[in-house]
Design a protein around this motif. Sequence first.
Motif, PDB file in Angstrom:
ATOM      1  N   PHE A  62      29.390  14.171   6.536  1.00 56.61           N
ATOM      2  CA  PHE A  62      28.312  14.563   7.433  1.00 56.61           C
ATOM      3  C   PHE A  62      27.043  14.867   6.647  1.00 56.61           C
ATOM      4  N   TYR A  63      27.199  15.545   5.512  1.00 57.89           N
ATOM      5  CA  TYR A  63      26.044  15.912   4.690  1.00 57.89           C
ATOM      6  C   TYR A  63      25.355  14.661   4.141  1.00 57.89           C
ATOM      7  N   LEU A  64      26.150  13.714   3.623  1.00 57.25           N
ATOM      8  CA  LEU A  64      25.561  12.499   3.065  1.00 57.25           C
ATOM      9  C   LEU A  64      24.875  11.655   4.137  1.00 57.25           C
ATOM     10  N   SER A  65      25.504  11.556   5.341  1.00 56.64           N
ATOM     11  CA  SER A  65      24.904  10.797   6.434  1.00 56.64           C
ATOM     12  C   SER A  65      23.594  11.416   6.853  1.00 56.64           C
ATOM     13  N   SER A  66      23.571  12.741   6.965  1.00 56.84           N
ATOM     14  CA  SER A  66      22.344  13.420   7.383  1.00 56.84           C
ATOM     15  C   SER A  66      21.260  13.218   6.346  1.00 56.84           C
ATOM     16  N   PHE A  67      21.627  13.223   5.082  1.00 54.02           N
ATOM     17  CA  PHE A  67      20.643  13.025   4.032  1.00 54.02           C
ATOM     18  C   PHE A  67      20.004  11.636   4.135  1.00 54.02           C
ATOM     19  N   TRP A  68      20.834  10.601   4.426  1.00 52.74           N
ATOM     20  CA  TRP A  68      20.311   9.223   4.538  1.00 52.74           C
ATOM     21  C   TRP A  68      19.378   9.093   5.736  1.00 52.74           C
ATOM     22  N   ILE A  69      19.775   9.734   6.862  1.00 55.87           N
ATOM     23  CA  ILE A  69      18.959   9.625   8.070  1.00 55.87           C
ATOM     24  C   ILE A  69      17.608  10.275   7.877  1.00 55.87           C
ATOM     25  N   PHE A  70      17.631  11.494   7.330  1.00 52.95           N
ATOM     26  CA  PHE A  70      16.360  12.217   7.222  1.00 52.95           C
ATOM     27  C   PHE A  70      15.492  11.678   6.090  1.00 52.95           C
ATOM     28  N   SER A  71      16.148  10.968   5.143  1.00 51.00           N
ATOM     29  CA  SER A  71      15.360  10.410   4.061  1.00 51.00           C
ATOM     30  C   SER A  71      14.817   9.030   4.392  1.00 51.00           C
ATOM     31  N   GLN A  72      15.213   8.392   5.543  1.00 49.70           N
ATOM     32  CA  GLN A  72      14.725   7.071   5.933  1.00 49.70           C
ATOM     33  C   GLN A  72      13.221   7.142   6.170  1.00 49.70           C
ATOM     34  N   ASN A  73      12.486   6.091   5.735  1.00 50.44           N
ATOM     35  CA  ASN A  73      11.036   6.071   5.837  1.00 50.44           C
ATOM     36  C   ASN A  73      10.624   5.694   7.252  1.00 50.44           C
ATOM     37  N   CYS A  74      10.180   6.679   8.046  1.00 49.75           N
ATOM     38  CA  CYS A  74       9.732   6.431   9.428  1.00 49.75           C
ATOM     39  C   CYS A  74       8.272   6.856   9.587  1.00 49.75           C
ATOM     40  N   THR A  75       7.460   6.451   8.634  1.00 50.20           N
ATOM     41  CA  THR A  75       6.053   6.869   8.629  1.00 50.20           C
ATOM     42  C   THR A  75       5.091   5.733   8.966  1.00 50.20           C
ATOM     43  N   TYR A  76       5.650   4.541   9.253  1.00 47.30           N
ATOM     44  CA  TYR A  76       4.759   3.404   9.509  1.00 47.30           C
ATOM     45  C   TYR A  76       4.314   3.392  10.972  1.00 47.30           C
ATOM     46  N   LYS A  77       3.316   2.546  11.238  1.00 45.88           N
ATOM     47  CA  LYS A  77       2.832   2.421  12.611  1.00 45.88           C
ATOM     48  C   LYS A  77       2.660   0.945  12.969  1.00 45.88           C
ATOM     49  N   ILE A  78       2.826   0.690  14.271  1.00 49.06           N
ATOM     50  CA  ILE A  78       2.585  -0.651  14.814  1.00 49.06           C
ATOM     51  C   ILE A  78       1.377  -0.559  15.733  1.00 49.06           C
ATOM     52  N   SER A  79       0.404  -1.404  15.534  1.00 57.13           N
ATOM     53  CA  SER A  79      -0.768  -1.445  16.397  1.00 57.13           C
ATOM     54  C   SER A  79      -1.087  -2.887  16.724  1.00 57.13           C
ATOM     55  N   GLY A  80      -1.844  -3.085  17.798  1.00 57.60           N
ATOM     56  CA  GLY A  80      -2.188  -4.446  18.172  1.00 57.60           C
ATOM     57  C   GLY A  80      -2.924  -4.512  19.481  1.00 57.60           C
ATOM     58  N   THR A  81      -3.071  -5.723  19.941  1.00 63.18           N
ATOM     59  CA  THR A  81      -3.777  -5.996  21.190  1.00 63.18           C
ATOM     60  C   THR A  81      -2.909  -6.908  22.053  1.00 63.18           C
ATOM     61  N   VAL A  82      -2.824  -6.602  23.344  1.00 65.84           N
ATOM     62  CA  VAL A  82      -2.075  -7.431  24.294  1.00 65.84           C
ATOM     63  C   VAL A  82      -3.072  -8.325  25.021  1.00 65.84           C
ATOM     64  N   VAL A  83      -2.865  -9.649  24.941  1.00 68.60           N
ATOM     65  CA  VAL A  83      -3.801 -10.596  25.546  1.00 68.60           C
ATOM     66  C   VAL A  83      -3.035 -11.623  26.366  1.00 68.60           C
ATOM     67  N   ASP A  84      -3.769 -12.292  27.256  1.00 70.07           N
ATOM     68  CA  ASP A  84      -3.214 -13.373  28.073  1.00 70.07           C
ATOM     69  C   ASP A  84      -3.027 -14.611  27.206  1.00 70.07           C
ATOM     70  N   PHE A  85      -1.857 -15.207  27.289  1.00 65.17           N
ATOM     71  CA  PHE A  85      -1.570 -16.401  26.487  1.00 65.17           C
ATOM     72  C   PHE A  85      -2.516 -17.537  26.827  1.00 65.17           C
ATOM     73  N   HIS A  86      -2.856 -17.664  28.134  1.00 65.83           N
ATOM     74  CA  HIS A  86      -3.610 -18.834  28.587  1.00 65.83           C
ATOM     75  C   HIS A  86      -5.067 -18.801  28.146  1.00 65.83           C
ATOM     76  N   ASP A  87      -5.754 -17.671  28.399  1.00 67.11           N
ATOM     77  CA  ASP A  87      -7.199 -17.663  28.165  1.00 67.11           C
ATOM     78  C   ASP A  87      -7.662 -16.574  27.194  1.00 67.11           C
ATOM     79  N   GLY A  88      -6.732 -15.798  26.638  1.00 69.41           N
ATOM     80  CA  GLY A  88      -7.100 -14.815  25.632  1.00 69.41           C
ATOM     81  C   GLY A  88      -7.720 -13.543  26.163  1.00 69.41           C
ATOM     82  N   THR A  89      -7.777 -13.359  27.495  1.00 74.19           N
ATOM     83  CA  THR A  89      -8.343 -12.133  28.046  1.00 74.19           C
ATOM     84  C   THR A  89      -7.399 -10.965  27.791  1.00 74.19           C
ATOM     85  N   ILE A  90      -8.000  -9.764  27.658  1.00 78.31           N
ATOM     86  CA  ILE A  90      -7.178  -8.592  27.351  1.00 78.31           C
ATOM     87  C   ILE A  90      -6.364  -8.180  28.576  1.00 78.31           C
TER      88      ILE A  90
END
Length: 799
Positions: free
Chosen positions: A9-37
């Motif tokens: 349990f201790y080793l599993s918890s250490f791996w979970i809390f040490s996992q790198n979850c600091t990144y972010k996903i950003s972007g824009t959603v647009v229409d495939f056909h004409d590129g409108t937002i």
Amino acid sequence: MKKILLVFFYLSSFWIFSQNCTYKISGTVVDFHDGTIIDNATIQIKSTNKFAISDRKGNFVINNVCVGKITIVISHIGCKTSEKTINIDSDYQGKFLLEHHSEELEEVSVFGKTNTKKVESISETLLSKKVLDNYSAASLGDALKEIAGVSSINTGNAIVKPMINGMHSSRIIVMNNGVRLQDQEWGIEHAPNIDLNSAESVSVIKGAGALAFGSDAIGGVVLLNPKNPVRIDSLFGNTITGFQTNGNGYNLATSLHKTFKKGYYVDVNATYKRFGDFKAPDYYLTNTGSESYAFAINAGFKTFETGWNVFISSISNEIGILRASHIGGIQDLVNALNSQQPLIQNDFSYTIDNPKQEVSHWIAKVNYFKRFEKLGKLTLQYDFQENQRLEYDRRIGDNRFIPAVDLNLQTHSATADFLFDAKDSWAIQSGGLFRFQKNVANPATGVRRLIPDYQKTDVGVYTTIKHEFSENWLFDAGLRYDFNFYGVKKFYQTSRWNALGYDVLFPDLVIQDLGTQLLTNPELNFHNFAISLGAKRTLSDENSLLFNYTMATRPPNIAELFSDGLHHSAARIELGSLTLNSENSNRFSVSFLRENSSSKWQIDTYVNAIQDYIFIAPNGTEQTIRGAFPKWEYRQTDAVLLGFDINFQKEFSENWGYSLNSSYIYAQDSENKIPIIDMPPFQMRNSISYKNTDWHGFSSTLISEFVGRQNRFPDFNFNQFIAETNTTVLVDISTPPNAYHLFHINNTMNFDWGKHSKIQVSLNINNLLNTFYRNYLNRLRFFADDLGRNFQLQIKINY
């Protein structure tokens, strides 16, 4: 053991809390056909509670994203949900695409049997899979009669050709899973080689407005649509088996569908049908049995952006022709016309003897499409077809095993289409066609070839435009050009050539003079144009008007130009004409649609003025070594067709419903001031239905079918000297039969079978009162009555 668990349990918890979850996903959603937002879209990391909503500029951010492969799910009201898989090892920024408008036509479904597609300016009616399953043992022509304005021209009950507003054969295009059917459709007794069980739905477009399919469809287009694959992991299918008393027939159709989440799919269909001699109300129709095998596989890959499809189908039919219809000369025809029953009647049999048809048809298709962002969709297709037609005459000795007609038709087609739909209010589609055909008429039949050897090349280009000016007005237009080339090798009897005046009109076509015969090599070019203009006016939420004008041309087909001899399955001599020109159709239609939650009205009105309308009509007899036979000749005239089709559906309550189909056509030879031959009479079909979901989905429908007498017909009767009796008699082959009124009843119940399967049981009775009648558009009406009462039991298992 307890210490080991604490360490784990201790080793599993250490791996979970040490996992790198600091990144972010950003972007824009647009229409495939004409590129409108696209704002207010939901962007979620699959199988987690992390999500974001796109802002007014289509932007979004999701924080605290962990390292690894993740799947992003993008959804929005009115859009098709999209998924995108990415690897996260740093911050990610990208563009996410959604399909914000559907390329499919809007379908409005009420409780009735037919649905109407409402976006275009031309009337298009759809039969669903539920309706088609009722015709599992029948033909395409039988099923299409559910639609107002669609009838059929028959040779008995097994050979049924669709007729739309009085037009049939080469004036109707049949598209089977995107492939234009090429199966010697020129013959009245040549039914489309189609297995209805392989189609998910069937659509009918009246008139020539669907220019993407061809400029020669002045009657309309019939579309057989496959099942639309869904991107989920699933396996399902159904089996239909049926039995009927008239003809002691039985049929079996089964289908299996496998889909994959990644977009792959496979559909397999197989059908077998067998019928013995059918029966009029009180006598058997000898040699009217049939046997049919069909198989189809439809496989491919489909996502929103790209896909491919492979389609292979095979159908083989053996069809008996009523023995009494095979006349040995004009005396037999006179005797048949004067008899109330067939002159040949035998006991029931499954044996299919001569005269008969054996027809097989193969289709192989490869299709590919690709969508381009902010532009549209490219579709490329190649298909190959082979049609083998054998028609057997009543011959003696070893010749009885040799067909009198032996035709092999091979067709190669390649098409390219591009749909520009980047802007919501505009859709422009352009495309091109190249087709090559080769027909070989086997000379080993021992009789004069009815249809010659020929090669045919078709080249076509088209453009259609659709623009939605406002919520209430939609306009569409189309332009098409087709070039057709015939290269023909044909023998003419010298006497026939000279009698037709071809020695003066076409002396350069003769390449070899054999004394009693001439070998000719006609090379004919036809240039065909089509224009379509239409509009849709939305009057309210319930009411709309459709307006459409189409000018279209159709070149004469190979039979109209070159038929020459005894057509054995039709028991008549047919003569084509090299002097025929292309038909020119000018059709104007107005349709009114009214729909709400409980009722639907659709009224179609049309006027079709056809210059150089081609038809075949009797013109006395001609002597052969087997005796005198009726002679039918292809001719041209100017024609005007006007009429209406009415469809009304009403749901009175949850249990009771009513529907009405009615149609009438007035067809006039404007040049000779006489009616046009072979036009459907007034028809009306009423049905009242009851359903109760608490009784295992029980439903019962009583159908009243009235077909009036065709009082407008040309008089092509003629006098003929009968040597056997040394008399001259009137041969009446024009007078239509009387009107008739039939009743049918259909009953259905559903039962659960296991956790995931259902059984549907149907018991139908056709011609409930066992009424005697003859159909004006049935070529065998001269020899026998139509079918008597028929009990049909059908069992459908979904699994």
